[in-house]
Enzyme design. Structure first.
Site, PDB file in Angstrom:
ATOM      1  CG  ASP A 140      -0.375  -0.428   2.462  1.00 46.56           C
ATOM      2  OD1 ASP A 140       0.974  -0.591   2.799  1.00 46.56           O
ATOM      3  OD2 ASP A 140      -0.987  -0.808   3.416  1.00 46.56           O
ATOM      4  CG  ASN A 171      -9.070  -1.437  12.029  1.00 46.29           C
ATOM      5  OD1 ASN A 171      -7.981  -1.845  11.528  1.00 46.29           O
ATOM      6  ND2 ASN A 171      -9.471  -0.340  11.264  1.00 46.29           N
ATOM      7  CG  HIS A 207      -5.807  -2.330   8.885  1.00 44.43           C
ATOM      8  ND1 HIS A 207      -5.911  -0.998   9.587  1.00 44.43           N
ATOM      9  CD2 HIS A 207      -4.567  -2.353   8.653  1.00 44.43           C
ATOM     10  CE1 HIS A 207      -4.737  -0.548   9.648  1.00 44.43           C
ATOM     11  NE2 HIS A 207      -4.046  -1.398   9.357  1.00 44.43           N
ATOM     12  CD  GLU A 233      -8.809   1.017   7.707  1.00 44.52           C
ATOM     13  OE1 GLU A 233      -8.883   0.067   8.403  1.00 44.52           O
ATOM     14  OE2 GLU A 233      -8.476   2.191   8.057  1.00 44.52           O
TER      15      GLU A 233
END
Ligand code: GLP
Length: 241
Positions: free
Chosen positions: A68, A136, A138, A143
């Site tokens: 990313d 979280n 990811h 996400e």
């Protein structure tokens, strides 16, 4: 998923680096998929010293794809993932930036750039994909909620992720870009082999969910459960549940 717990973050980093080195030094393997984040700083540190101690200085066949990049940041900005890769691997190992590929965060149209990067990755495939874990759930910047077939795309980052990554932006959440280009869960699952590295007590809750809950959109990393060759390497602090 195979799950291995080692006592310290250093032991985890050394083991991850050894696995990576084996693949990176084998010209017959497809390019590696690399990740960024604090967890990988230790992994890349161990990889650099392992390769240097072994006297390996010809890395001309190096070819890697990163997961990313932030939209709006280019290699000239030290907060970009391109600059991170150059700092932690490119400079110490003399790998030219052209051998370590990432999405172009400065592309005028991030959606088109995601499509271009996706093509480039798919044309060569990924051998070993290294992954970190977001608090979280990811992986890359996939996400929650996120399905198993999510492709490479431009995404909006959650506030939780921007807060988690604010350290590199002077601790200011608002300074963290709102968007990023990320390989999708589908791209990640297409890799031959997955290595998820999880260290630190702050990852304990999410790691527990990953190991105990069924695959679901609310926990993007849980799609890794369906991969036939996935190793999760954790330290004691992360596996303390
Ligand atoms: C970031 C990155 C991921 C990284 C993960 C964990 O947001 N996009 O590729 O692996 O979150 O980061 P850290 O190691 O800093 O906890």
């Amino acid at each position: 998923m195979k799950f291995t717990v080692l006592e310290t973050p250093l032991a985890v980093a050394e083991q991850a680096a050894a696995l990576l080195a084996e693949v990176l030094l084998d010209p017959s393997r497809a390019p590696s998929g690399l990740a960024t984040g604090r967890t990988m700083v230790a992994v890349y540190g161990c990889l650099v010293s392992l390769l240097q101690k072994a006297g390996i200085n010809n890395l001309s066949h190096w070819r890697s794809f990163n997961l990313d990049e932030y939209v709006g940041l280019g290699p000239g900005d030290k907060r970009s993932f391109a600059a991170y890769m150059d700092l932690h691997l490119g400079q110490p190992l003399a790998i030219p930036p052209t051998s370590m590929l990432l999405p172009n965060g400065l592309a005028p149209n991030p959606t088109l750039e995601a499509a271009r990067y996706s093509q480039q990755v798919q044309s060569q495939g990924i051998g070993l994909q290294l992954l970190g874990l977001g608090e979280n759930g990811h992986v890359g910047f996939n996400e929650p909620p996120c399905g198993a077939t999510a492709p490479c795309r431009c995404v909006l980052l959650s506030e939780a992720t921007r807060a988690q990554n604010a350290e590199a932006f002077g601790g200011q959440l608002l300074a963290v870009p709102e968007r990023a280009i990320t390989l999708g869960i589908a791209d990640i699952l297409a890799a031959d082999e997955l290595l998820l590295v999880v260290t630190g007590a702050n990852k304990s809750a999410v790691l527990r969910r990953l190991l105990e809950e069924p695959a679901q959109e609310a926990l993007p990393a849980s799609w890794l459960q369906s991969h036939p060759n996935c190793l999760v390497l954790a330290d004691r602090a992360a596996a303390n549940f």
